[in-house]
Enzyme design. Structure first.
Site, short mmCIF file in Angstrom:
data_model
loop_
_atom_site.label_atom_id
_atom_site.label_comp_id
_atom_site.label_asym_id
_atom_site.label_seq_id
_atom_site.Cartn_x
_atom_site.Cartn_y
_atom_site.Cartn_z
N CYS A 42 0.83 -1.21 0.00
CA CYS A 42 0.00 0.00 0.00
C CYS A 42 0.87 1.26 0.00
O CYS A 42 1.57 1.54 0.98
CB CYS A 42 -0.91 -0.04 1.23
N CYS A 45 0.15 3.72 2.78
CA CYS A 45 0.63 3.16 4.05
C CYS A 45 2.13 3.41 4.20
O CYS A 45 2.60 3.76 5.28
CB CYS A 45 0.36 1.65 4.12
#
Length: 112
Positions: A42, A45
């Site tokens: 991600c 993230c």
């Protein structure tokens, strides 16, 4: 929980979740906890990682990182369907959450 105000060097209190019961143990033992739900693939993230680390270095509360690919049942238990999601806990109960990219100030407010 308040920020550290002493002159001692704060220690990073990041815990990478390694088994199912670890999060429950931390939530039971600590008054205030910040939980970061993420995945290695991600992009947002990865961008949030520095923010989460900065918060962990300056607050007197553990920060638990939960890889949603390794622990999808933990993510489901807390209704995490988008990442990154950061949830503040007080006395073992979720108090508030942030979804998506966030500024450090917003993440700090989850455990203030």
């Amino acid at each position: 929980m308040s920020e550290r105000t002493d002159s001692a060097e704060p220690s990073t209190s990041i815990v990478e979740l390694e088994d199912d019961s670890e999060l429950d143990d931390i939530l039971e033992l600590e008054a205030t906890v910040l939980v970061d739900f993420y995945a290695d693939w991600c992009g947002p993230c990865q961008l949030m990682e520095g923010t989460v680390e900065a918060v962990a270095e300056t607050v007197d509360a553990p920060v638990v990182k939960v890889d949603v690919d390794a622990f999808p049942h933990v993510a489901a238990r807390f209704d995490v369907s988008s990442i990154p999601t950061v949830i503040g806990f007080d006395q073992g109960a979720p108090t508030d959450r942030l979804i998506g990219m966030q500024e450090e100030k917003a993440v700090r407010q989850l455990i203030a």
